[in-house]
Design a protein around this motif. Sequence first.
Motif, short mmCIF file in Angstrom:
data_model
loop_
_atom_site.label_atom_id
_atom_site.label_comp_id
_atom_site.label_asym_id
_atom_site.label_seq_id
_atom_site.Cartn_x
_atom_site.Cartn_y
_atom_site.Cartn_z
N LEU A 10 0.83 -1.21 0.00
CA LEU A 10 0.00 0.00 0.00
C LEU A 10 0.86 1.26 0.00
O LEU A 10 0.53 2.25 -0.65
CB LEU A 10 -0.94 0.00 1.20
N ALA A 11 1.97 1.22 0.68
CA ALA A 11 2.88 2.37 0.69
C ALA A 11 3.47 2.59 -0.70
O ALA A 11 3.59 3.73 -1.15
CB ALA A 11 3.99 2.16 1.72
N ARG A 12 3.81 1.50 -1.39
CA ARG A 12 4.34 1.63 -2.75
C ARG A 12 3.27 2.18 -3.70
O ARG A 12 3.57 3.01 -4.56
CB ARG A 12 4.88 0.29 -3.25
N ILE A 13 2.05 1.71 -3.55
CA ILE A 13 0.95 2.21 -4.38
C ILE A 13 0.74 3.69 -4.13
O ILE A 13 0.58 4.48 -5.06
CB ILE A 13 -0.34 1.41 -4.12
N SER A 14 0.74 4.07 -2.88
CA SER A 14 0.56 5.48 -2.52
C SER A 14 1.68 6.34 -3.09
O SER A 14 1.44 7.43 -3.63
CB SER A 14 0.49 5.63 -1.00
N ALA A 15 2.90 5.87 -2.99
CA ALA A 15 4.04 6.61 -3.53
C ALA A 15 3.94 6.73 -5.05
O ALA A 15 4.22 7.79 -5.62
CB ALA A 15 5.36 5.93 -3.13
N ALA A 16 3.51 5.66 -5.71
CA ALA A 16 3.36 5.70 -7.16
C ALA A 16 2.27 6.69 -7.55
O ALA A 16 2.43 7.46 -8.51
CB ALA A 16 3.03 4.30 -7.70
N ALA A 17 1.18 6.71 -6.81
CA ALA A 17 0.11 7.65 -7.09
C ALA A 17 0.59 9.09 -6.91
O ALA A 17 0.26 9.97 -7.71
CB ALA A 17 -1.10 7.37 -6.19
N ALA A 18 1.39 9.32 -5.88
CA ALA A 18 1.94 10.66 -5.66
C ALA A 18 2.86 11.08 -6.80
O ALA A 18 2.84 12.24 -7.24
CB ALA A 18 2.69 10.71 -4.33
N ARG A 19 3.66 10.13 -7.31
CA ARG A 19 4.53 10.45 -8.44
C ARG A 19 3.71 10.77 -9.68
O ARG A 19 4.05 11.68 -10.44
CB ARG A 19 5.50 9.30 -8.71
N MET A 20 2.62 10.03 -9.89
CA MET A 20 1.77 10.30 -11.04
C MET A 20 1.10 11.67 -10.90
O MET A 20 1.02 12.42 -11.88
CB MET A 20 0.71 9.20 -11.19
N GLU A 21 0.65 12.00 -9.72
CA GLU A 21 0.05 13.31 -9.49
C GLU A 21 1.05 14.42 -9.80
O GLU A 21 0.72 15.41 -10.42
CB GLU A 21 -0.42 13.43 -8.04
N ALA A 23 3.63 14.26 -11.77
CA ALA A 23 3.89 14.29 -13.21
C ALA A 23 2.75 14.99 -13.94
O ALA A 23 2.99 15.77 -14.87
CB ALA A 23 4.07 12.87 -13.74
N VAL A 24 1.54 14.74 -13.52
CA VAL A 24 0.39 15.39 -14.15
C VAL A 24 0.46 16.89 -13.92
O VAL A 24 0.18 17.68 -14.82
CB VAL A 24 -0.94 14.80 -13.61
N ALA A 25 0.83 17.29 -12.73
CA ALA A 25 0.91 18.72 -12.42
C ALA A 25 1.99 19.42 -13.26
O ALA A 25 1.84 20.58 -13.61
CB ALA A 25 1.20 18.91 -10.93
N ASP A 32 -6.84 17.15 -25.16
CA ASP A 32 -8.00 16.33 -24.83
C ASP A 32 -8.86 17.05 -23.80
O ASP A 32 -8.46 17.17 -22.64
CB ASP A 32 -7.53 14.97 -24.31
N PRO A 33 -10.03 17.52 -24.18
CA PRO A 33 -10.86 18.29 -23.24
C PRO A 33 -11.41 17.44 -22.09
O PRO A 33 -11.78 17.98 -21.05
CB PRO A 33 -12.00 18.82 -24.11
N ASP A 34 -11.45 16.13 -22.25
CA ASP A 34 -11.98 15.25 -21.20
C ASP A 34 -10.89 14.69 -20.30
O ASP A 34 -11.18 13.91 -19.39
CB ASP A 34 -12.74 14.08 -21.84
N LEU A 35 -9.64 15.07 -20.53
CA LEU A 35 -8.53 14.49 -19.79
C LEU A 35 -8.67 14.70 -18.28
O LEU A 35 -8.53 13.76 -17.50
CB LEU A 35 -7.20 15.05 -20.29
N GLN A 37 -11.32 15.33 -16.50
CA GLN A 37 -12.47 14.59 -15.98
C GLN A 37 -12.15 13.10 -15.87
O GLN A 37 -12.47 12.46 -14.88
CB GLN A 37 -13.69 14.81 -16.87
N ARG A 38 -11.50 12.55 -16.90
CA ARG A 38 -11.13 11.13 -16.86
C ARG A 38 -10.10 10.87 -15.77
O ARG A 38 -10.14 9.84 -15.09
CB ARG A 38 -10.62 10.66 -18.22
N HIS A 39 -9.19 11.81 -15.59
CA HIS A 39 -8.19 11.68 -14.53
C HIS A 39 -8.86 11.67 -13.17
O HIS A 39 -8.53 10.85 -12.30
CB HIS A 39 -7.16 12.81 -14.64
N ALA A 40 -9.80 12.58 -12.96
CA ALA A 40 -10.52 12.62 -11.69
C ALA A 40 -11.29 11.33 -11.44
O ALA A 40 -11.30 10.80 -10.32
CB ALA A 40 -11.45 13.82 -11.65
N ALA A 41 -11.91 10.81 -12.50
CA ALA A 41 -12.66 9.55 -12.37
C ALA A 41 -11.72 8.40 -12.05
O ALA A 41 -12.04 7.54 -11.21
CB ALA A 41 -13.43 9.27 -13.66
#
Length: 61
Positions: A10-21, A23-25, A32-35, A37-41
């Motif tokens: 779970l810690a690795r998943i959380s860290a990966a999600a933080a890295r993705m966030e 990168a997105v920022a 893509d106008p829906d990007l 919204q799809r990211h939030a979903a």
Amino acid sequence: MDADRCTSALARISAAAARMEAAVARAPHASDPDLEQRHAALKDAVAATLGDLDALIGDPA
């Protein structure tokens, strides 16, 4: 031992999600106008799945 592995996973998943966030920022916005919204979903789906996993393994957090 299994609880330690779950906590570690779970810690690795959380860290990966933080890295993705992060990168997105940093990434330029795509055409893509829906990007967003799809990211939030996707984030909501991942959060729900992690909640289900927490419930399954009995993690009170």
